[in-house]
Write a protein that holds these residues in place. Structure first.
Motif, PDB file in Angstrom:
ATOM      1  N   LEU A  37      41.455  45.443  32.120  1.00 37.97           N
ATOM      2  CA  LEU A  37      40.760  46.036  33.608  1.00 37.97           C
ATOM      3  C   LEU A  37      40.171  44.706  34.135  1.00 37.97           C
ATOM      4  O   LEU A  37      40.411  44.522  35.312  1.00 37.97           O
ATOM      5  N   VAL A  38      39.416  44.098  33.596  1.00 34.05           N
ATOM      6  CA  VAL A  38      38.891  42.648  34.369  1.00 34.05           C
ATOM      7  C   VAL A  38      40.047  41.974  34.758  1.00 34.05           C
ATOM      8  O   VAL A  38      40.042  41.446  35.967  1.00 34.05           O
ATOM      9  N   LEU A  39      41.188  41.699  34.296  1.00 30.68           N
ATOM     10  CA  LEU A  39      42.025  40.829  34.728  1.00 30.68           C
ATOM     11  C   LEU A  39      43.025  41.365  35.772  1.00 30.68           C
ATOM     12  O   LEU A  39      43.012  40.732  36.772  1.00 30.68           O
ATOM     13  N   ALA A  40      43.297  42.694  35.913  1.00 32.66           N
ATOM     14  CA  ALA A  40      43.510  43.506  36.855  1.00 32.66           C
ATOM     15  C   ALA A  40      42.527  43.371  38.070  1.00 32.66           C
ATOM     16  O   ALA A  40      43.193  43.224  39.280  1.00 32.66           O
ATOM     17  N   GLU A  41      41.395  43.518  37.991  1.00 33.56           N
ATOM     18  CA  GLU A  41      40.588  43.678  39.108  1.00 33.56           C
ATOM     19  C   GLU A  41      40.635  42.143  39.670  1.00 33.56           C
ATOM     20  O   GLU A  41      40.156  42.158  41.061  1.00 33.56           O
ATOM     21  N   LYS A  42      40.640  41.115  38.904  1.00 35.31           N
ATOM     22  CA  LYS A  42      40.681  39.956  39.167  1.00 35.31           C
ATOM     23  C   LYS A  42      42.097  39.384  40.070  1.00 35.31           C
ATOM     24  O   LYS A  42      42.390  38.440  40.435  1.00 35.31           O
ATOM     25  N   ARG A  43      43.083  40.310  39.847  1.00 28.39           N
ATOM     26  CA  ARG A  43      44.310  40.069  40.276  1.00 28.39           C
ATOM     27  C   ARG A  43      45.117  38.972  39.601  1.00 28.39           C
ATOM     28  O   ARG A  43      45.783  37.949  40.145  1.00 28.39           O
ATOM     29  N   TYR A  88      34.086  34.723  31.040  1.00 28.31           N
ATOM     30  CA  TYR A  88      35.018  33.184  31.366  1.00 28.31           C
ATOM     31  C   TYR A  88      35.755  33.689  32.844  1.00 28.31           C
ATOM     32  O   TYR A  88      35.849  32.959  33.659  1.00 28.31           O
ATOM     33  N   LEU A  89      36.379  34.846  32.597  1.00 28.77           N
ATOM     34  CA  LEU A  89      37.321  35.375  33.895  1.00 28.77           C
ATOM     35  C   LEU A  89      36.329  35.376  34.996  1.00 28.77           C
ATOM     36  O   LEU A  89      36.554  34.947  36.156  1.00 28.77           O
ATOM     37  N   ASP A  90      35.136  35.891  34.846  1.00 31.04           N
ATOM     38  CA  ASP A  90      34.208  36.140  35.972  1.00 31.04           C
ATOM     39  C   ASP A  90      33.690  34.737  36.548  1.00 31.04           C
ATOM     40  O   ASP A  90      33.665  34.732  37.796  1.00 31.04           O
ATOM     41  N   GLU A  91      33.428  33.865  35.777  1.00 29.93           N
ATOM     42  CA  GLU A  91      33.067  32.527  36.282  1.00 29.93           C
ATOM     43  C   GLU A  91      34.088  31.581  36.811  1.00 29.93           C
ATOM     44  O   GLU A  91      33.707  30.872  37.648  1.00 29.93           O
ATOM     45  N   THR A  92      35.421  31.818  36.303  1.00 33.92           N
ATOM     46  CA  THR A  92      36.337  31.055  36.915  1.00 33.92           C
ATOM     47  C   THR A  92      37.119  31.561  37.971  1.00 33.92           C
ATOM     48  O   THR A  92      37.626  30.987  38.746  1.00 33.92           O
ATOM     49  N   SER A  95      36.403  36.135  42.420  1.00 35.54           N
ATOM     50  CA  SER A  95      36.367  37.356  43.367  1.00 35.54           C
ATOM     51  C   SER A  95      37.297  38.417  42.752  1.00 35.54           C
ATOM     52  O   SER A  95      38.534  37.919  42.258  1.00 35.54           O
ATOM     53  N   PRO A  96      36.924  39.432  42.899  1.00 32.82           N
ATOM     54  CA  PRO A  96      35.676  40.327  43.248  1.00 32.82           C
ATOM     55  C   PRO A  96      34.578  39.906  42.041  1.00 32.82           C
ATOM     56  O   PRO A  96      35.022  39.992  40.941  1.00 32.82           O
ATOM     57  N   PRO A  97      33.301  39.709  42.412  1.00 36.35           N
ATOM     58  CA  PRO A  97      32.527  39.326  41.297  1.00 36.35           C
ATOM     59  C   PRO A  97      32.163  40.631  40.627  1.00 36.35           C
ATOM     60  O   PRO A  97      32.031  41.821  41.046  1.00 36.35           O
TER      61      PRO A  97
ATOM     62  N   GLY B 105      32.821  25.617  28.069  1.00 37.75           N
ATOM     63  CA  GLY B 105      31.788  25.419  27.115  1.00 37.75           C
ATOM     64  C   GLY B 105      30.821  26.950  26.754  1.00 37.75           C
ATOM     65  O   GLY B 105      30.728  27.118  25.612  1.00 37.75           O
ATOM     66  N   ARG B 106      30.529  27.424  27.807  1.00 42.22           N
ATOM     67  CA  ARG B 106      29.976  28.884  27.633  1.00 42.22           C
ATOM     68  C   ARG B 106      30.805  29.774  26.921  1.00 42.22           C
ATOM     69  O   ARG B 106      30.383  30.706  25.876  1.00 42.22           O
ATOM     70  N   TYR B 107      32.116  29.904  27.185  1.00 39.68           N
ATOM     71  CA  TYR B 107      32.872  30.742  26.677  1.00 39.68           C
ATOM     72  C   TYR B 107      33.073  30.465  24.946  1.00 39.68           C
ATOM     73  O   TYR B 107      32.843  31.515  24.304  1.00 39.68           O
ATOM     74  N   GLU B 108      32.823  29.384  24.738  1.00 37.59           N
ATOM     75  CA  GLU B 108      32.934  28.871  23.273  1.00 37.59           C
ATOM     76  C   GLU B 108      31.567  29.301  22.646  1.00 37.59           C
ATOM     77  O   GLU B 108      31.747  29.754  21.423  1.00 37.59           O
TER      78      GLU B 108
END
Ligand SMILES: N[C@@H](CCC(=O)N[C@@H](CS)C(=O)NCC(=O)O)C(=O)O
Ligand SMILES: N[C@@H](CCC(=O)N[C@@H](CS)C(=O)NCC(=O)O)C(=O)O
Lengths: 240, 240
Positions: A37-43, A88-92, A95-97, B105-108
């Motif tokens: 779900l998070v992957l899909a939100e982040k496209r 990790y996905l949200d930090e890298t 969008s969307p946060p 790093g945070r992920y790990e």
């Protein structure tokens, strides 16, 4: 078991560069669904690879020395642990946060993710799915109806708790949608597949789930089928 | 159980302002210890209040609707879930930093915290402490030696895995100390109290634990006693 956690399997384990993103998952795993779900939100487009983790092959441990799914192959790494992956996905991919700006807001998202992935999972998802799905799929026995009953009874207090949260908040952790909503929805969608959610208990929780379910991110997840286990008739309906 | 998760118990639950920081904890709880270690590293002074969580009083659920310890009263809030608490502390009290700067790093760090709090806890800490400590303290039966044995056998693969990490890294998650080291040390210190760690298995892991144990933050934790359960003779020694 010792050799399974061999030093060569350190994570972030390196995957050969240039390979497409891929999620090793199982259809009715709430942790896999949360990541999807998070992957899909982040496209972020990923290939899906079904992993029969209970067969415990060496490949499973090579990808994740903990021997668990989900595992996400991304950016030349092999990432494990759903919460670590989602953050990790949200930090890298900002969008969307899916995390609030303030430390107190992020705290609340993390608390609720742990609520669902630790407490709700232990009291509801794991026992109910274990009896009603995994024993059949993994051929390890027949469902124990007392365990199912206890799990379905435990769900009530959780729905009431969520109802209380949603009386004060637009989303579970606050005014904006967050990883906590996807963590919770992932568990509910697994239970809903086998029709184990009493949606009449709270109109607020039903409305919350209906809203989440109608997001484009949910579409793929709802299309999943677990061989040998049929979804409840209302499972993929947006109006349920 | 329904009334336990009453709406009035939302978190971040509000505590009356102006009260001193207080940690509701249990001496041999790895999650409590992890929070105590992080508090001490950050030099945040807290009162300690021992909570007999297994007696499940209404106060426990008022402070944390999940009915779990640790709970930290801080800044007029009641905070629950050890990982959410530790990350909140790291974000609001930046010195010394216990999370790396980079997302990878945070992920790990988060992956390894989950390794210890989910996998290591389920395979080792929970079964071993349950048999050897909680059954006695909570008067719920006699230790099952097969369960203890399975737990102590499972610890070996974990020590080997940590050994592999420490061959390449100064600390478990990378070049700098992090919440992951305190999460791991919290579990090991609970097991070491009852003398259940085979320190001869890896010199690197022993050295890592000796270094962590000699930090000022560890002193208070090591001074804890669990009524009726005596610590192993080497437990508080820095040279073991
Ligand atoms: N804390 C992990 C939990 C993942 C998990 O428990 N996955 C299950 C499937 S739903 C699994 O792989 N179990 C195999 C095992 O525990 O050995 C996460 O959030 O990713
Ligand atoms: N995920 C929680 C786990 C805390 C936990 O399991 N605490 C135990 C004591 S070590 C507890 O309070 N158990 C009572 C219960 O689960 O009802 C955290 O990290 O804080």
């Amino acid at each position: 078991m010792t050799d399974r956690y061999a030093p060569s399997t350190h994570s972030p384990a390196r995957a050969p560069a240039g390979q497409p993103a891929r999620l090793y998952h199982t259809p009715l795993s709430p942790f896999s669904r949360k990541v999807r779900l998070v992957l899909a939100e982040k496209r972020i487009e990923v290939e899906l690879a079904e992993e029969r983790y209970w067969e415990q092959g060496p490949e499973l441990f090579r990808r994740n020395p903990a021997g668990k799914i989900p595992v996400l192959r991304l950016d030349g790494m092999l990432l494990a642990e759903s919460q670590a992956i989602c953050e990790y996905l949200d930090e890298t991919v900002p969008s969307p946060p899916l995390m609030p700006d303030s430390p107190a807001g992020r705290y609340e998202v993390r608390r609720l993710c742990a609520w669902f992935d630790d407490k709700f999972n232990a009291e509801v998802t794991r026992p109910v799915l274990n009896e009603r799905v995994w024993k059949k799929v993994q051929k390890t026995g027949y469902p124990d109806s007392r365990v199912v009953k206890a799990g379905l009874s435990a769900i009530k207090a959780h729905v009431d708790y969520m109802h209380g949260l949603l009386e004060e908040r637009r989303w579970l952790a606050g005014p904006t949608i967050s990883i906590a909503d996807f963590a919770a929805a992932a568990h509910f969608s697994c239970l809903d597949y086998i029709s184990d959610v009493d949606w009449d208990r709270s109109d607020l929780v039903r409305q919350w789930y209906a809203t989440i379910k109608s997001r484009p991110a949910f579409r793929n997840v709802l299309a999943d089928q677990m061989p040998g286990i049929h979804p409840a008739p209302h499972y993929a309906l947006l109006d349920f």
